[in-house]
Design a protein around this motif. Sequence first.
Motif, PDB file in Angstrom:
ATOM      1  N   LYS A   4      49.984  -4.462  37.390  1.00 55.13           N
ATOM      2  CA  LYS A   4      49.040  -3.344  37.402  1.00 55.13           C
ATOM      3  C   LYS A   4      47.709  -3.658  36.717  1.00 55.13           C
ATOM      4  O   LYS A   4      46.711  -3.059  37.023  1.00 55.13           O
ATOM      5  CB  LYS A   4      49.655  -2.138  36.693  1.00 55.13           C
ATOM      6  N   MET A   5      47.705  -4.574  35.790  1.00 50.78           N
ATOM      7  CA  MET A   5      46.531  -4.758  34.935  1.00 50.78           C
ATOM      8  C   MET A   5      45.582  -5.869  35.363  1.00 50.78           C
ATOM      9  O   MET A   5      44.554  -6.059  34.730  1.00 50.78           O
ATOM     10  CB  MET A   5      46.990  -5.077  33.518  1.00 50.78           C
ATOM     11  N   TRP A   6      45.878  -6.603  36.397  1.00 48.87           N
ATOM     12  CA  TRP A   6      45.085  -7.806  36.662  1.00 48.87           C
ATOM     13  C   TRP A   6      43.623  -7.509  36.944  1.00 48.87           C
ATOM     14  O   TRP A   6      42.751  -8.285  36.576  1.00 48.87           O
ATOM     15  CB  TRP A   6      45.717  -8.659  37.759  1.00 48.87           C
ATOM     16  N   GLN A   7      43.325  -6.375  37.573  1.00 50.92           N
ATOM     17  CA  GLN A   7      41.917  -6.073  37.830  1.00 50.92           C
ATOM     18  C   GLN A   7      41.439  -4.799  37.129  1.00 50.92           C
ATOM     19  O   GLN A   7      40.332  -4.349  37.354  1.00 50.92           O
ATOM     20  CB  GLN A   7      41.658  -5.981  39.334  1.00 50.92           C
ATOM     21  N   SER A   8      42.266  -4.271  36.249  1.00 51.28           N
ATOM     22  CA  SER A   8      41.897  -3.063  35.516  1.00 51.28           C
ATOM     23  C   SER A   8      40.732  -3.333  34.573  1.00 51.28           C
ATOM     24  O   SER A   8      40.682  -4.368  33.910  1.00 51.28           O
ATOM     25  CB  SER A   8      43.093  -2.554  34.702  1.00 51.28           C
ATOM     26  N   GLU A   9      39.818  -2.392  34.522  1.00 52.14           N
ATOM     27  CA  GLU A   9      38.698  -2.480  33.602  1.00 52.14           C
ATOM     28  C   GLU A   9      38.753  -1.366  32.565  1.00 52.14           C
ATOM     29  O   GLU A   9      37.785  -1.128  31.852  1.00 52.14           O
ATOM     30  CB  GLU A   9      37.383  -2.453  34.381  1.00 52.14           C
ATOM     31  N   THR A  10      39.913  -0.696  32.454  1.00 54.42           N
ATOM     32  CA  THR A  10      40.098   0.361  31.461  1.00 54.42           C
ATOM     33  C   THR A  10      39.994  -0.234  30.063  1.00 54.42           C
ATOM     34  O   THR A  10      40.545  -1.294  29.794  1.00 54.42           O
ATOM     35  CB  THR A  10      41.472   1.041  31.644  1.00 54.42           C
TER      36      THR A  10
END
Length: 184
Positions: free
Chosen positions: A74-80
């Motif tokens: 889930k986090m590979w492209q997250s910018e949160t």
Amino acid sequence: MFLVTACGQNNNSETKKTKTNAMENIISKPNNPYYSNTDTTKLNVSDAEWKKVLSPDLYAVAREADTERAFTGKMWQSETKGTYYCAACGLKLFKSEQKFVSSCGWPSFFEQENKNSVVFKDDNSYGMKRTEALCGRCNSHLGHLFDDGPEPTGKRYCMNAISLDFVPDGVTSTTGNLDTIVLG
């Protein structure tokens, strides 16, 4: 499972509120007695014990150096914006300011939170010469370190998303918005 429990808003002075403070866990894993967001003491836990407290998928990556498939976490492209912790023991590993979106399919960082949060060892598996990245507290496999990252370090910490727990900014004891994040 991801459950967030919100604090009640009550001005009644006789009602006691339970709030976390900066020295308490932000994430709670009741089935994992080794998990702490505040304890940095080095752990020496057997793989048999880890197998009891980690999910099978996390155990395979963290203890057997497996790798999740690219582009599935889930986090590979997250910018949160927020903080990344070791999913096995809770050690703070990275801040979102150290993260960048790479084309590799895994969460990537150019710098670790502090010099002790991630440790390294040579990995010559699969006929490749790589540097394995391990949690500085529990020695769980996180991923690998490469020399093809952005400035200012030129490093790419290529991490398995399953090896990371993430807490968005604002989900802290100082905001009073949340008591605890419970991950199962």
